[in-house]
Design an enzyme around this catalytic site. Structure first.
Site, PDB file in Angstrom:
ATOM      1  N   HIS A 184      37.821 -35.790  20.852  1.00 41.27           N
ATOM      2  CA  HIS A 184      37.756 -34.680  19.895  1.00 41.27           C
ATOM      3  C   HIS A 184      38.965 -34.596  18.957  1.00 41.27           C
ATOM      4  O   HIS A 184      38.905 -33.891  17.959  1.00 41.27           O
ATOM      5  CB  HIS A 184      37.658 -33.340  20.624  1.00 41.27           C
TER       6      HIS A 184
ATOM      7  N   ASP B 261      29.226 -43.279  23.013  1.00 41.17           N
ATOM      8  CA  ASP B 261      29.801 -42.063  23.585  1.00 41.17           C
ATOM      9  C   ASP B 261      28.692 -41.288  24.300  1.00 41.17           C
ATOM     10  O   ASP B 261      27.782 -40.771  23.663  1.00 41.17           O
ATOM     11  CB  ASP B 261      30.388 -41.241  22.421  1.00 41.17           C
TER      12      ASP B 261
ATOM     13  N   ASP C 183      29.382 -38.765  26.534  1.00 38.57           N
ATOM     14  CA  ASP C 183      29.895 -37.453  26.914  1.00 38.57           C
ATOM     15  C   ASP C 183      28.864 -36.396  26.474  1.00 38.57           C
ATOM     16  O   ASP C 183      28.171 -36.585  25.490  1.00 38.57           O
ATOM     17  CB  ASP C 183      31.224 -37.244  26.160  1.00 38.57           C
TER      18      ASP C 183
ATOM     19  N   PHE D 286      35.903 -42.918  11.472  1.00 38.90           N
ATOM     20  CA  PHE D 286      35.336 -44.181  10.965  1.00 38.90           C
ATOM     21  C   PHE D 286      34.034 -43.951  10.203  1.00 38.90           C
ATOM     22  O   PHE D 286      33.163 -44.814  10.166  1.00 38.90           O
ATOM     23  CB  PHE D 286      35.124 -45.153  12.141  1.00 38.90           C
TER      24      PHE D 286
ATOM     25  N   VAL E 103      32.490 -50.398  12.109  1.00 37.18           N
ATOM     26  CA  VAL E 103      32.564 -49.603  13.337  1.00 37.18           C
ATOM     27  C   VAL E 103      31.285 -48.781  13.420  1.00 37.18           C
ATOM     28  O   VAL E 103      31.029 -47.930  12.566  1.00 37.18           O
ATOM     29  CB  VAL E 103      33.788 -48.662  13.329  1.00 37.18           C
TER      30      VAL E 103
ATOM     31  N   SER F 110      26.700 -41.538  19.429  1.00 30.65           N
ATOM     32  CA  SER F 110      26.981 -40.440  20.359  1.00 30.65           C
ATOM     33  C   SER F 110      25.669 -39.827  20.848  1.00 30.65           C
ATOM     34  O   SER F 110      24.825 -39.430  20.046  1.00 30.65           O
ATOM     35  CB  SER F 110      27.849 -39.380  19.675  1.00 30.65           C
TER      36      SER F 110
ATOM     37  N   ASP G 117      30.177 -35.195  31.885  1.00 33.51           N
ATOM     38  CA  ASP G 117      29.907 -33.756  31.915  1.00 33.51           C
ATOM     39  C   ASP G 117      28.458 -33.426  31.592  1.00 33.51           C
ATOM     40  O   ASP G 117      28.129 -32.265  31.350  1.00 33.51           O
ATOM     41  CB  ASP G 117      30.868 -33.015  30.969  1.00 33.51           C
TER      42      ASP G 117
END
Lengths: 214, 383
Positions: B134, B168, B170, B181, B187, B191, B259
């Site tokens: 974050h 990602d 999470d 990016f 890149v 997510s 999480d």
């Protein structure tokens, strides 16, 4: 928030003698849809991408006078009765003007001088900022009775939980006599805040009953 | 048995410590390390001790003034006047002594993982302290001070000119890495997270696809609350192979926040330990098929530090180091005996969870997630 805070100040403009072909190119190169027309720095008209397209023949037929059309000046098709705004008006006034007149942009005029443009996209962008969606935040929705002092009571809880609020929006509630208060708060861990809200008897709409998964 | 993996670990990681009541607690790394040892999955030679990231390395992503401020703030007990402007001294990111050093050690650990993999010392490496996705260029956010993921990607770009796939998983959107990016076509940031409708940070919509040259190189899958294992894995397993084939990365960096688990106190995705077996399994396979094995994993969120994090990251290391654990395996008694007295929660007795009660409207949520996936990859490089 005032129009001068969000209006575009780097303007692409044309003169009445600019040709329709040049105007089309200007819109395309700058990825805009509205071109204010100036003469001696006075706003004398406005053409939109739709006006320009209306002036062109159909793309499905070829005609000999296509070229002639592209060489005609925009003065022949521009709107001369232009609805304008003042830089000190509020952005909600601009929204009303654009909505009621079913138009896409407002030239912003000070006296007779053009100082900016404001478009639908600028208003949408402001809406995103007003809702605080562009800041990292959690969303807390509280349903309250529609009476004086409720916002203050709820805000007190945010203060007690030491949580910074990025935005507040008040909606009419789903039930008659209620309002929905929607806060975006700068925390990743709203547990204490939610606990305090429950403890003080507020109804919080969470993902359990607000989203798909109810 | 392949021993091509490194764990970047030091008990000093726990110096990244806000206060007793803060949900982010690196004590979870001690629990994880001990569980790995109890399962006999760790040898001394598997472990690399993290180093401090240098200012020059941090500046690949962070504003020098921000770094300087974090350093100064870490030298005093008072909260300095400018702190709030840097996102520090807030409820989420309180200030603490030597915060610069503690944060630099986490970034250095991730860089060490990168070095080990890119220099051929190991095929894979895991820095469980990392994953602080974050943090922004000049601002702390969401428990994160320096963004080790972003620094590592910039470091991979600078020294190896590598095409980096960042995955990602999470439960919170990986906003800091995405924005760092956003216009870079070398890149690809991906997510999968719980929708930002209610949850922090609120971003991560399918329409955030990147900008300019990088358009299409940010992919976001906002999953509905109460997604559960099957829908989560269906989306993940459909998505990742397509993106790997389309993007052809040189290296994969995974952020393995855990999480999304049903026990997590901050989120509502309701997954079980099964996803933490399957997520690294596919990343591992993709790395071998397309990237000559180059896979770097970091930790991330995980706020049930007793029941979820140690098991989830044990599964990650077990996958990475090719030491599979049986589905019905128990938690070693020695670990329970050591940690149960310190936990208010009853520690689990098995590595995997018994099925949780089914969520109503499962079919509807599954369908919605499928639609989200289709929308998300509209402009992405897929193959």
């Amino acid at each position: 928030m005032r129009i001068e805070d969000i209006m575009r100040k780097n303007l692409v403009t044309a003169s009445p003698a600019t040709t329709i072909g040049e105007a089309l190119l200007l819109l395309r190169l700058n990825r805009i849809r509205h071109l204010p027309i100036l003469e001696n720095e006075q706003l004398v008209g406005l053409v939109s991408d739709r006006d320009l397209r209306d002036a062109l023949p159909s793309s499905l037929i070829t005609r000999d006078d296509d070229d002639a059309i592209l060489h005609k000046p925009v003065s022949e098709i521009m709107h001369t009765q232009v609805i304008t705004a003042h830089p000190l008006e509020f952005i909600e006034d601009a929204a009303v003007q654009i909505y009621e007149n079913k138009i896409g942009s407002l030239p912003v005029v000070e006296g007779t001088r053009l100082v900016g443009m404001i478009t639908e996209s600028d208003l949408f962008n402001s809406l995103i900022e007003l809702f605080g969606v562009n800041k990292p935040s959690s969303h807390i929705e509280v349903e309250v009775d529609d009476r004086a002092g409720m916002l203050a009571e709820v805000s007190q809880v945010f203060r007690d939980a030491k949580v910074n609020v990025c935005s507040v929006v008040v909606y009419p509630g789903k039930k008659i006599g209620t309002k929905s208060l929607v806060f975006r708060v700068q925390t990743m861990d709203p547990r204490n805040l939610l606990h305090l809200l429950h403890e003080r008897g507020f109804t919080v709409i969470g993902p359990t009953n607000g989203g798909v998964g109810s | 048995m392949s021993r091509q993996s490194r764990l970047i670990y030091s008990p000093e990681y726990t110096n990244y410590y806000f206060h007793d009541d803060h949900p982010f607690n690196q004590r979870r790394l001690l629990l994880t390390h001990d569980l790995l040892q109890a399962y006999q999955l760790l040898r001394d030679e598997d472990i690399l001790t993290p180093r401090l990231a240098t200012d020059e390395e941090l500046e690949l992503v962070h504003d020098p003034r921000y770094i300087q401020f974090v350093r100064e703030q870490g030298e005093t007990d008072e909260v300095l006047a400018l702190a709030v402007g840097y996102g520090l001294g807030t409820e989420d990111v309180p200030c603490f002594r030597h915060m610069h050093e503690a944060s630099s050690l986490i970034v250095g650990g991730t860089l060490q993982a990168v070095d080990a993999v890119m220099n051929g010392q190991a095929e894979h490496a895991f820095n469980p302290a990392g994953g602080l996705h974050h943090a922004f260029r000049g601002r702390a956010s969401g428990f994160c001070i320096y963004n080790d993921c972003s620094v590592a990607i910039a470091y991979l770009r600078k020294h190896w000119n590598a095409r980096v796939l960042y995955i990602d998983t999470d439960a919170h959107h990986g906003d800091g890495v995405q924005w760092a990016f956003y216009d870079d076509p070398n890149v690809l940031t991906v997510s999968l997270h719980e929708t930002g409708k209610y949850l922090f940070p609120g971003t991560g919509n399918t329409t955030e696809r990147g900008d300019g040259q990088g358009y299409g190189f940010s992919v976001n899958i906002p999953l509905d609350a109460y997604t559960e294992d099957d829908s989560f894995l269906e989306v993940y397993q459909k998505l990742i192979p397509k993106l790997v084939r389309g993007f052809q990365p040189d290296v994969i960096l995974t952020q393995n926040g855990c999480d999304a688990h049903a026990y997590d106190p901050l989120t509502h995705l309701s997954c079980s330990m099964k996803v933490y077996q399957q997520i690294p399994r596919l990343a591992h396979e993709m790395a071998h098929t397309y990237c000559s094995g180059r896979w770097i994993a970091v930790g991330g969120g995980g706020y049930d530090i007793w029941r979820v994090v140690p098991r989830a990251w044990t599964l990650l290391w077990s996958e990475m180091s090719d030491q599979p654990l049986a589905d019905d395996i128990e938690i070693p008694a020695s670990w329970q005996e050591q940690w149960q007295p310190r936990s208010e929660l009853i520690l689990p007795s098995r590595l995997f969870d018994d099925p949780f009660p089914a969520i109503p409207r499962r079919a509807e949520i599954t369908e919605k997630n499928r639609v989200t996936l289709e929308r998300a990859i509209l402009h992405a490089p897929i193959g």
